[in-house]
Design an enzyme around this catalytic site. Structure first.
Site, PDB file in Angstrom:
ATOM      1  N   TYR A  33       0.837  -1.200   0.000  1.00  0.00           N
ATOM      2  CA  TYR A  33       0.000   0.000   0.000  1.00  0.00           C
ATOM      3  C   TYR A  33       0.872   1.251   0.000  1.00  0.00           C
ATOM      4  CZ  TYR A  33       0.899   0.837   4.996  1.00  0.00           C
ATOM      5  OH  TYR A  33       1.493   1.100   6.197  1.00  0.00           O
ATOM      6  N   ARG A  52       8.219   4.423  -4.576  1.00  0.00           N
ATOM      7  CA  ARG A  52       8.290   3.413  -3.508  1.00  0.00           C
ATOM      8  C   ARG A  52       7.252   2.313  -3.743  1.00  0.00           C
ATOM      9  NH1 ARG A  52       7.566   5.311   2.549  1.00  0.00           N
ATOM     10  NH2 ARG A  52       5.437   5.580   1.828  1.00  0.00           N
ATOM     11  N   ARG A 100      -7.296 -20.615  -2.219  1.00  0.00           N
ATOM     12  CA  ARG A 100      -6.316 -20.459  -1.147  1.00  0.00           C
ATOM     13  C   ARG A 100      -5.196 -21.489  -1.229  1.00  0.00           C
ATOM     14  NH1 ARG A 100      -4.583 -20.942   3.965  1.00  0.00           N
ATOM     15  NH2 ARG A 100      -4.382 -19.007   5.148  1.00  0.00           N
ATOM     16  N   LYS A 148       6.603  -1.837   1.801  1.00  0.00           N
ATOM     17  CA  LYS A 148       5.398  -1.293   2.458  1.00  0.00           C
ATOM     18  C   LYS A 148       4.243  -2.273   2.278  1.00  0.00           C
ATOM     19  CE  LYS A 148       3.128   3.173   3.152  1.00  0.00           C
ATOM     20  NZ  LYS A 148       3.215   3.130   4.615  1.00  0.00           N
ATOM     21  N   GLU A 180      12.247   2.729  14.195  1.00  0.00           N
ATOM     22  CA  GLU A 180      11.312   3.749  13.702  1.00  0.00           C
ATOM     23  C   GLU A 180      10.039   3.676  14.526  1.00  0.00           C
ATOM     24  OE1 GLU A 180       9.867   2.958   9.722  1.00  0.00           O
ATOM     25  OE2 GLU A 180      10.011   0.791  10.030  1.00  0.00           O
ATOM     26  N   LEU A 205      11.120   1.319   7.234  1.00  0.00           N
ATOM     27  CA  LEU A 205      10.493   1.736   5.989  1.00  0.00           C
ATOM     28  C   LEU A 205      11.115   3.087   5.634  1.00  0.00           C
ATOM     29  CD1 LEU A 205       8.210   1.166   3.877  1.00  0.00           C
ATOM     30  CD2 LEU A 205       6.943   2.908   5.113  1.00  0.00           C
TER      31      LEU A 205
HETATM   32  N1  PMP Z   1       7.578   3.927   8.916  1.00  0.00           N
HETATM   33  C1  PMP Z   1       6.433   3.227   8.922  1.00  0.00           C
HETATM   34  C2  PMP Z   1       6.409   1.886   9.586  1.00  0.00           C
HETATM   35  C3  PMP Z   1       5.274   3.756   8.328  1.00  0.00           C
HETATM   36  O1  PMP Z   1       4.126   3.058   8.328  1.00  0.00           O
HETATM   37  C4  PMP Z   1       5.329   5.048   7.747  1.00  0.00           C
HETATM   38  C5  PMP Z   1       4.100   5.660   7.158  1.00  0.00           C
HETATM   39  N2  PMP Z   1       3.794   5.155   5.903  1.00  0.00           N
HETATM   40  C6  PMP Z   1       6.550   5.731   7.753  1.00  0.00           C
HETATM   41  C7  PMP Z   1       7.658   5.143   8.345  1.00  0.00           C
HETATM   42  C8  PMP Z   1       6.692   7.090   7.121  1.00  0.00           C
HETATM   43  O2  PMP Z   1       6.632   7.001   5.731  1.00  0.00           O
HETATM   44  P1  PMP Z   1       6.148   8.225   4.836  1.00  0.00           P
HETATM   45  O3  PMP Z   1       6.965   9.399   5.237  1.00  0.00           O
HETATM   46  O4  PMP Z   1       6.411   7.793   3.451  1.00  0.00           O
HETATM   47  O5  PMP Z   1       4.691   8.431   5.130  1.00  0.00           O
END
Ligand code: PMP
Length: 284
Positions: A33, A52, A100, A148, A180, A205
């Protein structure tokens, strides 16, 4: 006016939007997503988000559900049909519907769903003025969180743990270091005024807002140090903040009950938020 969603080629009322029970997204979290911010009718950091998305699809071997120009048409159409100028747009692609079976199906038509919801920048600014509180919790996620993917259960549990104590975000800790947040990137400001954030790797991410924030810091001549930091280091930092498309740059005022700096949003985070908004408005 009803909310409108996009589901596999159709614009449908949000309440009637449906996907198949054997969609592999539902069965296996076999999908990816993106979340994009729209301000004054313009997508912020669009290039970064779409690039991304392509990387996530490629990493999982899912075909792009449509070409880039068509995708951008749907992204614009969704704003028009929902009469939104300020929005968060959610785009999800799964490997599609199949009987499945864990292994990939022989033929799979990727499924694409898009939704939009109102975003209130004033409310976000008000939250940034106050700052947010975070907790820390072990990072129990898999080894490829740079993708993601819609597989977000550890993130959900972390965010819930934060919510239960009235905090806004949970910072995830692996091997004693903050990777993070559950849905944002984590930053601190060190004693020399440099920004510190975990380097890009399979362990975080790579946030698109994080990239833009680094570019803003360069413009402001603020040094950025991409290295991991400990919870203790964060609690003793002069400032802390988070970045994401939904939070932009938002100051953190407390970590696990310990006040950061003066316990109020710091000047560096404030400058960076202003610079981020400025830069995003100037970009496409
Ligand atoms: N880390 C994680 C785990 C996230 O879910 C997000 C939000 N999508 C981010 C970092 C920040 O990413 P972005 O700046 O692209 O929204």
């Amino acid at each position: 006016m009803p909310r409108i969603a996009y589901v596999n080629g159709f614009y449908v009322p949000h309440g009637e939007a449906r996907v198949h029970i054997e969609d592999r997204g539902y069965q296996f979290a076999d999908g990816i997503y993106e979340v994009c911010l729209v301000i004054d009718g313009r997508y912020w950091d669009l290039e970064g988000h779409l690039a991304r998305m392509d990387r996530s699809l490629k990493a999982l071997g899912i075909d792009a559900p449509m070409d880039r120009p068509s995708l951008e048409v749907v992204m614009r159409e969704l704003l028009i049909r929902n009469r939104l100028k300020n929005a968060l747009v959610y785009i999800q692609t799964t490997r599609g519907v199949a009987l499945r079976n864990h292994a990939f199906p022989g033929v799979a038509v990727p499924a694409l769903v898009m939704t939009a919801k109102r975003f209130n920048l004033d409310q976000s600014d008000a939250q940034a003025e106050k700052g947010v509180r975070v907790i820390t919790t072990p990072d129990i996620r898999w080894g490829r969180v740079d993708i993601k993917s819609v597989s977000l259960l550890p993130n959900v549990l972390a965010k819930q743990a934060a919510a239960e104590v009235g905090a806004s975000e949970a910072w995830l800790v692996r091997d004693g270091k903050v990777t993070e947040g559950s849905s944002s990137n984590a930053w601190i400001v060190d004693a020399d005024g440099a920004l510190v954030t975990h380097p890009k790797s399979h362990e975080i991410l790579g946030g698109i807002t994080r990239e833009t924030a680094i570019a803003c810091a360069e413009e402001l001549q603020i040094r950025v140090c991409e290295r991991a930091f400990t919870v203790e280091e964060a609690q003793n930092a002069t400032e802390a903040f988070i970045t994401s498309a939904t939070n932009l740059v938002t100051p953190v005022i407390e970590i696990d009950g310990v006040k950061i700096g003066a316990g109020a949003p710091g000047p560096v985070a404030k400058r960076l938020r202003a610079a981020y908004k400025d830069r995003a408005r100037r970009a496409r």
